[in-house]
Scaffold this active site. Structure first.
Site, PDB file in Angstrom:
ATOM      1  N   PHE A 363      -2.815  20.744   1.736  1.00 10.82           N
ATOM      2  CA  PHE A 363      -4.271  20.837   1.643  1.00 10.82           C
ATOM      3  C   PHE A 363      -4.919  19.792   2.541  1.00 10.82           C
ATOM      4  CE2 PHE A 363      -2.718  22.427  -2.407  1.00 10.82           C
ATOM      5  CZ  PHE A 363      -3.545  23.501  -2.686  1.00 10.82           C
ATOM      6  N   ASP A 364      -5.885  20.215   3.323  1.00  7.62           N
ATOM      7  CA  ASP A 364      -6.794  19.255   3.930  1.00  7.62           C
ATOM      8  C   ASP A 364      -7.649  18.700   2.786  1.00  7.62           C
ATOM      9  OD1 ASP A 364      -8.460  17.909   5.824  1.00  7.62           O
ATOM     10  OD2 ASP A 364      -9.906  19.531   5.591  1.00  7.62           O
ATOM     11  N   LYS A 365      -8.087  17.467   2.896  1.00  3.05           N
ATOM     12  CA  LYS A 365      -8.863  16.884   1.793  1.00  3.05           C
ATOM     13  C   LYS A 365     -10.344  17.232   1.881  1.00  3.05           C
ATOM     14  CE  LYS A 365     -10.276  12.572   1.684  1.00  3.05           C
ATOM     15  NZ  LYS A 365     -11.746  12.672   1.358  1.00  3.05           N
ATOM     16  N   ILE A 566      -4.044  24.846   4.246  1.00  3.85           N
ATOM     17  CA  ILE A 566      -5.407  25.320   3.995  1.00  3.85           C
ATOM     18  C   ILE A 566      -6.397  24.248   4.423  1.00  3.85           C
ATOM     19  CG2 ILE A 566      -5.195  24.615   1.545  1.00  3.85           C
ATOM     20  CD1 ILE A 566      -7.232  26.880   0.937  1.00  3.85           C
TER      21      ILE A 566
END
Length: 675
Positions: A363-365, A566
């Site tokens: 995951f991108d933050k 994502i």
């Protein structure tokens, strides 16, 4: 002339037919239109069966001369073989040798042997099976075709107080259009007057209407508009009228892009389909060789040429890989259509199958696990520095940037300054993964992390500032130092809160068996740790440059793991491209995100991710079931027909029955429910 009347044949239909045969899926026929519209093929099949039935009665009841039955069988041949012959002819023109030709060859062979009833039965069942198959497949296509009907054909353009109704193709960027209550919105644009609730389900899959309000002062960049100010073509206005400034032409609207990409996705082959194509490549020649050998079986076994030829035709029917050819494309079509209804754009069979195999998600933050709308929480002046100097300097520099963190700092410092004016900054430069640089009255200003400060000053950071930074970062805040002419002015810190649905989404993913979830961010490791702790992510990775994220994806892929990444589809493009499956968040307003990702979540909704995985896994199961059905039927029928235990009639019933079963099985995907 009769053929033209029956087919309703025109150049447009011919072009559509040519396009269809030029597509990758060789057995994916369209529904034929003609004298009876889309029911023409079904009616022809029924007429074939009707004439076949009369022929049977005349032959076996012997009401009149049995020889009269042949004329009715020939009529059954005509209506049953009409579309089969047409498709075979078009395929041969394209240099293809399809199943339709094999069926015609078998029927002609039966007629040659005087078995007119058998040949008529074959064509009747084959045409009826195809008509039912086309009808069933059309149900899946309707979900996609309905997208084209979402946008209204006309719009009301305003010119002062004058209203003019025009076609949406005539709308130009900058036009103001009136959106009446409970009507469809005609173009992507900015709300400049009025407010209303808009149903965006058709584009983003959101179940509840979204409130829209006017903001005519915003810059006309559709992608950067807040969701509450922009509207999409094809969505439905609520109870109040609005005026909208057109920001995209009809051909460039989000809806048009979705339609284009979904249509492209329909023709993209999945890994399983590539396998079936290879299988057919070797299987079909094998069948043809087997049929030729069986035709001459009378030379080595005690039977007539007629009996050998008939058996060969029965084997030809039973071995045709009709169900196999349609098993995977039908499931992919239904899966893509169901995903589109939920606001998930899947770019073809490959991503649809691969998503279900994902066991690691990165995951991108910012903007993915968090809202991406941080706010300024701390502005701490360095010793001896006037607070307002820190505020004015930070506000002046960040006013030049459209980054979410910059906006948070600007809004927060302006709020603290009140009526005080800020200086004008210029020559702003973004420094990747470190911060920004600008000039104020000729003096250089840097706002960024420790790496940037050490790089600029060539010295260690003052201990008190370093300790303050550390404490802020431990609390999950993104802290940045402000340096002006080699003098530290202080620290500004912002906090980006996690999405409301993030924790529940991650819980569902764990329940689905996702082995590992990783957070990748350019923020400080302590910031990543703080967010990860609240979301129960066991592997947060901070301080990452874009190339570090690529390395992280590659390391996660080791050990036969299937990795999905994502993010927003733009900032993390290299990492997204490296992952097995790339997923873009909130892609409805971003053409780049739409076009660069394998899967696009149209709404800014992380909770759509579990459904995408569920649908993918369901699709993979149905594809496997279809393969077992189609290959199993061929494996049963070939020995039965070779041994003479099954004739052409039962073979074609089983053959067409299995084809219809795999299509109906695939259509079950249209009813998969979101949890």
């Amino acid at each position: 002339m009769f053929l033209y009347l029956v087919m309703g044949f025109d150049q447009k239909k011919k072009n559509q037919l040519d396009d269809r045969h030029q597509g990758e899926n060789q057995h994916d026929h369209g529904v034929h239109a003609g004298l009876f519209g889309n029911l023409t093929e079904m009616i022809f099949a029924i007429l074939s069966g009707f004439l076949l039935g009369i022929g049977f009665l005349l032959q076996y009841l012997k009401v009149i001369s049995p020889s009269m039955a042949i004329y009715f069988y020939i009529g059954a041949y005509f209506f049953g073989g009409f579309f089969t012959l047409k498709e075979a002819y078009e395929a041969i023109r394209q240099g293809k040798f399809e199943i339709d030709f094999l069926m015609l060859f078998a029927a002609a062979g039966a007629g040659f042997l005087g078995e007119w009833a058998e040949g008529a039965l074959l064509l009747f069942l084959f045409s009826l099976g195809h008509a039912l198959e086309h009808y069933a497949m059309n149900r899946a296509r309707k979900s996609i075709a309905e997208l084209s009907d979402l946008a209204p054909p006309t719009a009301i353009r305003l010119s002062g107080t004058e209203q003019q109704e025009i076609g949406i193709e005539a709308l130009n960027i900058g036009d103001i259009i009136l959106i009446k209550p409970n009507s469809k919105i005609a173009a992507d644009g900015l709300v400049v007057k009025g407010s209303s609730a808009v149903n965006q389900a058709a584009i983003t899959g959101e179940s509840l209407p979204v409130s829209k309000m006017a903001n005519p002062s915003i810059k006309l960049d559709f992608e950067k508009l807040k969701n509450e100010h922009r509207v999409f073509a094809g969505t439905i206005n609520g109870a109040h009228s609005m005026e909208v400034k057109v920001l995209r032409k009809a051909k460039d609207s989000t809806l048009s892009r979705i339609i284009k990409l979904v249509n492209e996705a329909e023709s993209q082959k999945s890994p399983t389909q590539h396998f079936t194509d290879k299988f057919e490549k070797y299987f079909v020649p094998f069948v043809l060789v087997l049929v030729i050998l069986l035709m001459f079986a009378f030379l080595v076994v005690d039977e007539s040429f007629k009996e050998s030829f008939y058996r060969a035709m029965a084997v030809l029917v039973s071995a045709s890989p009709c169900a196999l050819a349609i098993s995977t494309p039908s499931a992919v079509l239904a899966g893509v259509a169901r995903a589109a209804r939920a606001g998930i754009l899947v770019k073809g069979g490959g991503p649809l199958e691969n998503m279900g195999q994902v066991n690691v998600i990165a995951f991108d933050k910012t903007g993915t696990l968090t809202e991406g709308k941080p706010r300024l929480t701390d502005a701490i002046p360095h010793e001896g520095i006037e607070p307002r100097l820190l505020y004015r300097t930070a506000a002046a520099v960040e006013a030049l940037s459209d980054h979410p963190l910059a906006k948070a700092i600007y809004d927060g410092t302006i709020e603290r300054l009140g009526t005080d004016k800020i200086s004008e900054a210029n020559e702003m430069e973004a420094l990747t993964a470190r911060g920004v640089r600008a000039k104020i009255n000729g003096e250089e200003v840097f706002i960024g992390n420790r790496l940037l400060m050490r790089e600029v000053t060539g010295k260690h950071i003052p201990e008190d500032l370093d300790l303050q930074m550390t404490q802020l970062e431990k609390n999950g805040k993104t802290a940045m130092m402000v340096l002006r002419n080699d003098q530290y002015l202080g620290i500004v810190a912002v906090l980006d809160v996690e999405r409301e649905e993030a924790k529940e989404t991650l819980r569902k993913l764990r329940q689905m068996g996702i082995e590992k979830m990783v957070m990748l961010t350019g923020d400080h490791q302590s910031v990543a740790n703080s967010i990860a702790e609240r979301l129960h992510i066991n592997d947060p990775r901070g301080n990452l440059l874009p190339e570090d994220k690529v390395k992280a994806i590659k390391s996660l892929a080791k050990g036969n793991h299937t990795v999905a990444m994502i993010g927003d589809g733009v900032n993390d493009a290299p990492a997204l491209a490296t992952a097995d499956v790339s997923i873009a968040m909130g892609a409805a307003g971003s053409p780049v995100a739409l076009e660069t990702s394998d899967i696009a979540l149209m709404a800014d909704r992380l909770d759509k991710l579990p459904f995408a995985i569920k649908l993918s896994r369901k699709t993979a199961r149905i594809i496997k079931q279809n393969l077992w059905i189609s290959l199993g039927m061929v494996a049963i029928l070939i020995p039965l027909t070779i041994s003479g235990l099954a004739t052409i009639g039962p073979a074609v019933v089983a053959h067409e029955g299995s084809t219809l079963v795999v299509v109906l099985n695939a259509l079950r995907l249209l009813s998969v429910k979101e949890d």
